[in-house]
Design a protein around this motif. Sequence first.
Motif, PDB file in Angstrom:
ATOM      1  N   ARG A   1       0.844  -1.193   0.000  1.00  0.00           N
ATOM      2  CA  ARG A   1       0.000   0.000   0.000  1.00  0.00           C
ATOM      3  C   ARG A   1       0.883   1.248   0.000  1.00  0.00           C
TER       4      ARG A   1
ATOM      5  N   ARG B   1      -1.928  -5.834  -0.855  1.00  0.00           N
ATOM      6  CA  ARG B   1      -3.238  -5.686  -0.236  1.00  0.00           C
ATOM      7  C   ARG B   1      -3.757  -4.255  -0.367  1.00  0.00           C
ATOM      8  N   VAL B   2      -3.731  -3.749  -1.575  1.00  0.00           N
ATOM      9  CA  VAL B   2      -4.270  -2.414  -1.810  1.00  0.00           C
ATOM     10  C   VAL B   2      -5.796  -2.453  -1.777  1.00  0.00           C
ATOM     11  N   GLY B   3      -6.374  -3.511  -2.296  1.00  0.00           N
ATOM     12  CA  GLY B   3      -7.815  -3.718  -2.253  1.00  0.00           C
ATOM     13  C   GLY B   3      -8.121  -5.099  -1.709  1.00  0.00           C
TER      14      GLY B   3
ATOM     15  N   TYR C   1      -8.727  -8.452  -6.601  1.00  0.00           N
ATOM     16  CA  TYR C   1      -8.081  -7.896  -7.788  1.00  0.00           C
ATOM     17  C   TYR C   1      -8.858  -6.700  -8.343  1.00  0.00           C
TER      18      TYR C   1
ATOM     19  N   ALA D   1      -8.466  -3.616  -6.308  1.00  0.00           N
ATOM     20  CA  ALA D   1      -7.129  -3.034  -6.424  1.00  0.00           C
ATOM     21  C   ALA D   1      -7.024  -2.118  -7.634  1.00  0.00           C
TER      22      ALA D   1
ATOM     23  N   SER E   1      -1.957   3.778  -8.586  1.00  0.00           N
ATOM     24  CA  SER E   1      -0.786   2.969  -8.240  1.00  0.00           C
ATOM     25  C   SER E   1       0.474   3.820  -8.274  1.00  0.00           C
TER      26      SER E   1
END
Length: 511
Positions: free
Chosen positions: A285, A326-328, A331, A334, A339
Amino acid sequence: MNTLRPLLSLAAGVALVAAFTANAAELSPAAAAQHAQASYREYFDLLALPNDAIVPADVRKNVEFLEASFKKRGFTTQQLPNDGKPMLFAELPGADPQRKTILFYMHLDGQPVIPAQWAQKSPWVPVLKRRTAQGGWEEIDAAPLFSGPVDPEWRVFGRSSADDKAPIMMFLAAIDALKANGAALGVNVKVVLDSEEEKGSPSIGKVMAAHRDLLRADAIVIHDGPMHATNRPTLVFGNRGAAKAMLTVYGAKVPLHSGHYGNYSPNPAQRLATLLASMKDEQGRVTVRGYYDQVKLGDAERKIMAAVPDDEAALQRRLGIAKPDRVGANYQEAMQYPSLNVRGMASAAVGDKVANIVPDTAVAELDLRTTPDSDAKYLGKLIEAHIQAQGYHLVPGAPTDEDRSRYEKLATFSYQSEGGNAAGTPIDSAVGQWAYQAMVAAFGTQPEPVRIRMMGGTVPTAQIVEALRVPFAIVPLVNADNNQHASNENMRMGNYVDGIRTIYSLITRPF
């Protein structure tokens, strides 16, 4: 255009489809395969033409080839001037004022190639391959592709075999099918082929604005990008944008002997690594303050994304990773966030060119995928503030002697849009409903077409929409594992046939 709203209820969508398709005649898989096969020789000839957008002569050869292909099918055409790399416009004559007009966008240029990286004679000599029992690919005789039974799992390998020459040839084959069947158009058909999409479409807005009347339409359909990994019919309602950023960290005035000055003169490569590491946490993140703040996802949006049938375990196996960032939560989620990607780093040298030095500079090039709510300027300013918060003084270029005497940490940071801005359209828009109906009419609802809120890649949607002020939908047609932009790019034959069916359904459905 940048507001993404929840989709229609499934019941409402199915009711619309039922009413819409009651009397529609679709192109059968067998008929689509027949017209696909009739187009493969032309497809191979097109793939044999190099198409890097930095070579105007090659671009013109592609334009001339495709202009002849469209004319052969009855289109009127016009080359749109673009500094020696013209774009191509084509239109089916006999437009009916009672029908809506759809402008179909595709691109004829491709990424550069490094021939030595390709497992074939040349990226410009297309070949047919099949998968081996060991999971690799072996070249086979292409003759059956032109005259015999075709395995849908066979693939054609060559630059632009998928991105984006295949959709152009699918479109032409769909027109052949339309004429062979004596079928009626449901919409007026216009086409524009970009000549610089792989260079960020720097001129698409200018060219379209200069020919606004010629290109006037009620909606745009963009045939670019990969389908969902399931190869189910795919409809996309937005795309992230792209920006690039350059970060240079300075050390001493010149490279220094590492024995005499190591432990004394700060190493810019080490400092750059530390600075980049401060921009992300262990979960991947972005830790730059405010970076994700503009993205607002509610329950409705998350429901849309959860409905996409991603097999994330299979995706991770294909990528060769044990655990994703683990940004979202998944998939699809995310892809909704901007980014920050380090796409290259350099400082001094490694391998057989290495020297025992403390480097004088270290450089990182970043790409930033923007979203409709977080553009390049917004993200760039946040990164700039983050760098300064780490104790760096920013200079516009190589630091002066005065800079060096006053500031312990010196860096240069710049950013700019690259390849277009992000764009989004509501999933329940009229063009979205029309395209969804066409897909259901062609393929049914078992399984249902995949609807994706926003894909991660970038196409010049924002520039096109800004110039023409009309809604859009992205309808990708090529297999997800096509290796676009890389070596061994390929096109799956099953997707090629299905793409013809998709386009046929779109052009025969009233909007």
